[in-house]
Enzyme design. Structure first.
Site, PDB file in Angstrom:
ATOM      1  N   LEU A 220      -2.875  11.232  13.245  1.00  0.00           N
ATOM      2  CA  LEU A 220      -2.457   8.933  13.720  1.00  0.00           C
ATOM      3  C   LEU A 220      -2.430   9.213  15.260  1.00  0.00           C
ATOM      4  CD1 LEU A 220      -0.923   8.494  10.647  1.00  0.00           C
ATOM      5  CD2 LEU A 220      -3.096   7.915  11.582  1.00  0.00           C
TER       6      LEU A 220
ATOM      7  N   GLN B 142       2.597   1.078   3.006  1.00  0.00           N
ATOM      8  CA  GLN B 142       2.385   0.109   4.425  1.00  0.00           C
ATOM      9  C   GLN B 142       2.451  -1.203   3.910  1.00  0.00           C
ATOM     10  OE1 GLN B 142      -1.629   0.280   5.632  1.00  0.00           O
ATOM     11  NE2 GLN B 142      -1.359  -1.674   6.386  1.00  0.00           N
TER      12      GLN B 142
ATOM     13  N   ARG C 254       0.645  -1.176   0.030  1.00  0.00           N
ATOM     14  CA  ARG C 254       0.301   0.179  -0.487  1.00  0.00           C
ATOM     15  C   ARG C 254       0.981   1.204  -0.247  1.00  0.00           C
ATOM     16  NH1 ARG C 254      -3.987   1.892   5.311  1.00  0.00           N
ATOM     17  NH2 ARG C 254      -5.046   3.135   3.601  1.00  0.00           N
TER      18      ARG C 254
ATOM     19  N   HIS D 193      -2.052   5.065  16.547  1.00  0.00           N
ATOM     20  CA  HIS D 193      -1.076   4.217  16.183  1.00  0.00           C
ATOM     21  C   HIS D 193      -0.031   3.714  16.806  1.00  0.00           C
ATOM     22  CE1 HIS D 193      -3.483   2.985  12.847  1.00  0.00           C
ATOM     23  NE2 HIS D 193      -3.807   4.427  12.564  1.00  0.00           N
TER      24      HIS D 193
ATOM     25  N   ASN E 193      -3.464  -1.370  12.317  1.00  0.00           N
ATOM     26  CA  ASN E 193      -3.545  -2.064  12.515  1.00  0.00           C
ATOM     27  C   ASN E 193      -5.473  -2.243  12.084  1.00  0.00           C
ATOM     28  OD1 ASN E 193      -5.460   0.394  13.917  1.00  0.00           O
ATOM     29  ND2 ASN E 193      -3.560   0.600  14.685  1.00  0.00           N
TER      30      ASN E 193
ATOM     31  N   PHE F 275       1.379  11.064   1.765  1.00  0.00           N
ATOM     32  CA  PHE F 275       0.866  10.230   3.348  1.00  0.00           C
ATOM     33  C   PHE F 275       1.520   9.199   3.619  1.00  0.00           C
ATOM     34  CE2 PHE F 275      -2.642   7.832   4.847  1.00  0.00           C
ATOM     35  CZ  PHE F 275      -2.665   7.983   6.033  1.00  0.00           C
TER      36      PHE F 275
ATOM     37  N   PHE G  11       3.798   0.552   9.243  1.00  0.00           N
ATOM     38  CA  PHE G  11       3.974   1.817   7.525  1.00  0.00           C
ATOM     39  C   PHE G  11       4.250   2.924   8.616  1.00  0.00           C
ATOM     40  CE2 PHE G  11       0.926   2.765  10.611  1.00  0.00           C
ATOM     41  CZ  PHE G  11       0.497   4.415  11.290  1.00  0.00           C
TER      42      PHE G  11
END
Length: 642
Positions: free
Chosen positions: A593, A534, A526, A597, A573, A531, A584
């Protein structure tokens, strides 16, 4: 967790459109127009009068030009520390920023071509600073405190020039002298008396030169330089005008004869009072952020109410239940912010909120639960919402700088740029609830190039709470937990610094998986440009992976490890306490975030490789069209990378 549930951080919140959202009453829908037409057709008699023409929506000419002179970044660019919670922020037109904290300390900062630079620190008062006022020309600063003292500072030379001992507890202060006036008149209101005392700050005399008798104790004051008038608002919510020469109602300034013809009673009618009082640069408007969470804007000369904006928690809850995505938050984030809001309402020592005008007087700026709003009061529309993604800070007071630093060093201009090397650098200075930091919003997003430098500058020693939490951490044996790692990918190597003391279980999981070859030949499945990227899923689609214990394990959230820089390494998660094997790496600052996380590492070297992976082409599911794989991960058990 189901087999097909996607694991990973949510996408960045959608950005607010430049054109803004209408915050006034909605226009009639097509259905409403059709119904009205049907009603007209059913009417059998002749029309008595023509229907009124629809009102044209007001337009602010050159709105984008004005907006270009205001901060536009979604996240704050930098933050600096005070020794205690910051309560006041002011900006002088001499390129100085002044901040005050609840322990009575003042700090002077100088505006640079980009950002600010610390200048000087004063222990101004023994108690909290209750009032902080800058003169209209930016030359003098005054502060008052419940320790019954007032301090006067020469801003340009950043030096204290006078100290006044008071016989009363002050509530606020304000300069009220004119250009080239011999006396530096300083108005100080009494917290428990119906009086406003006028001092000559230049003389240093502790005896007032005049006393204004008022109906109720004054809470806020502001001097209108254009009309040489002091504006006051008291505990009952009433507003009054005072001439700076006669100390009575000014003549030839106001367009009304009696207060009953104005809206100066609006706060009193609502049984509220002002938390702040500000004037527009041209002296024609005034704005208050009130205790009932309502922002009110008046015309200065007529006393007529121009705009009213409801920012109560009930209104925010209604927006959350609505359909507009720009005013909606994730359920967990919204609940956290509402809890902070309830705590804020109960804290009597929290900084009072304010609202300020921009230099044109067409916009007002103020902080809310959702972020900092920039409202066009001409068109009655929300033009910009900044800081919405900053879910760890509840911003309160703001101060706006829109000038060009007068003594900034001129940059070397690129060919063709000519004199544009030094331009305006609009900056919004903010303080936040229970935060000992001042925050700067500009037109620049936080630096996402140097991963080793965060946007939160540690210019003071850690506070007692941070020291205690650091002492509570028990050193762990390095034989089990790695302190560093190297991710060997098909596009290059990425070197990580790990944090085994702050999140031992997460680092143990990562260390064991790396040593056992669990991550070997796994896809970076990903990739979202701007951004993060991952990996860590054996299935390669974001739905698989498990921990070394065979089950999900809990989050290890730390106050000192945040998503405050590019190159932050976090666990992916599917909700709280659902960590497995996926992780990531961010490519920008991602504060939304925080608290969701577990941050367990940073990229120490190899951000060029991270950005190379970030640039690969992807499909609609954010999966790279060209496979990018982790070859293997080698771990370090020394402090070589620290």
């Amino acid at each position: 967790m189901t087999d097909q549930e996607d694991i990973g951080p949510p996408r960045p919140p959608p950005e607010a459109e430049e054109e803004g959202e209408d915050i006034g009453p909605p226009r009639p829908s097509a259905e409403d127009d059709a119904a009205a037409a049907a009603d007209d057709e059913d009417d059998e008699g002749p029309s008595v009068a023509l229907p009124p023409k629809p009102r044209k929506r007001k337009v602010l000419e050159f709105e984008n030009v004005y907006l270009d002179c205001l901060p536009s970044a979604e996240m704050y660019e930098r933050s600096f520390m005070h020794r205690d919670v910051v309560t006041h922020v002011v900006v002088a037109n001499t390129d100085f920023f002044i901040t005050a904290s609840i322990d009575g300390h003042l700090k002077f900062w100088k505006k640079q071509s980009e950002g600010i630079e610390f200048v000087k620190h004063f222990r101004s008062h023994l108690g909290p600073v209750d009032g902080l006022a800058i003169s209209f020309d930016g030359s003098y600063l005054a502060s008052v405190s419940r320790d019954k003292s007032a301090k006067v500072y020469d801003v340009i030379n950043f030096d204290m020039v006078a100290m006044l001992k008071l016989d009363f507890v002050p509530s606020d202060c304000e300069w009220m002298y004119k250009a080239n006036e011999a006396q530096l008149k300083l108005a100080i209101s009494a917290k428990e008396e119906n009086k406003v005392y006028i001092f000559d700050a230049k003389s240093g005399n502790n005896q007032p030169m005049h006393v204004i008798e008022v109906a109720k104790p004054v809470v806020k004051m502001k001097f209108n330089k254009k009309y040489e008038t002091l504006l006051t608002t008291d505990t009952a919510g009433m507003m009054d005008y005072w001439s700076s020469t006669t100390f009575k109602l000014p003549k030839g300034v106001l367009t009304f004869k009696h207060k009953i013809d104005t809206d100066l009673y609006s706060m009193a009618r609502s049984k509220t009072r002002a938390c702040s009082l500000e004037l527009s640069a041209d002296g024609e408007q005034m704005v208050c952020f009130c205790e009932d969470s309502t922002v009110r804007v008046w015309r200065f000369r007529s006393g007529k109410l121009r705009r009213t904006y409801d920012e109560s928690v009930e209104q925010v809850a209604a927006l959350q239940a609505g359909e507009d995505p720009r005013f909606k938050l994730e359920a967990i984030d919204f609940g956290r912010r509402m809890a902070t809001e309830r705590e804020l309402r109960k804290d009597a020592e929290a900084p009072m909120q304010n609202a300020v005008f921009d230099e044109s007087g067409n916009f007002i700026i103020y902080a809310t639960l959702l972020g900092i709003k920039v409202v066009n009061i001409v068109t009655n529309r929300l033009s910009r919402l900044v800081g919405k993604v900053e879910n760890s800070e509840r911003f309160l007071r703001v101060a706006l700088y829109q000038g060009v630093p007068k003594h900034a060093k001129r940059k070397r201009a690129a060919p063709g740029e000519g004199s544009k090397a030094v331009e305006k650098d609009p900056t919004l200075l903010c303080c936040a609830f229970k935060k000992q930091r001042l925050y700067l919003f500009s037109t620049r997003e936080p630096d996402d190039v140097d991963a080793s430098v965060g946007r939160d500058v540690f210019n003071e020693k850690p506070n007692a709470e941070e020291l205690i939490s650091a002492e509570d951490v028990t050193p762990l044996p390095s034989s089990n937990l790695a302190t560093g790692a190297t991710i060997h990918t098909t596009l290059g190597d990425i070197y990580l610094k790990l944090y085994p003391q702050e999140c031992p279980k997460t680092v143990e999981n990562f260390t064991c998986h790396s040593k056992n070859g669990y991550y070997d030949n796994l896809l970076i499945h990903r990739v979202i440009k701007g951004f993060m990227l991952q990996t860590g899923d054996p299935l390669g689609d974001g739905t698989g992976g498990t921990s070394i214990w065979g089950a999900e394990f809990e989050d290890e959230l730390s106050k000192t490890l945040r998503h405050d820089r590019a190159g932050t390494v976090s666990m992916a998660n599917a909700g709280p306490n659902t960590n497995g094997s996926q992780f990531f790496m961010t490519t920008v600052v991602t504060p939304w975030l925080d608290g969701k996380h577990t941050v367990f590492g940073r990229v120490a070297k190899g951000m060029d490789v991270v950005h190379s992976i970030e640039k690969v082409k992807t499909d609609k599911q954010d999966k790279p069209l060209q496979d990018v794989k982790i070859l293997n991960i080698s771990v370090e058990f020394s402090s070589k990378l620290e």
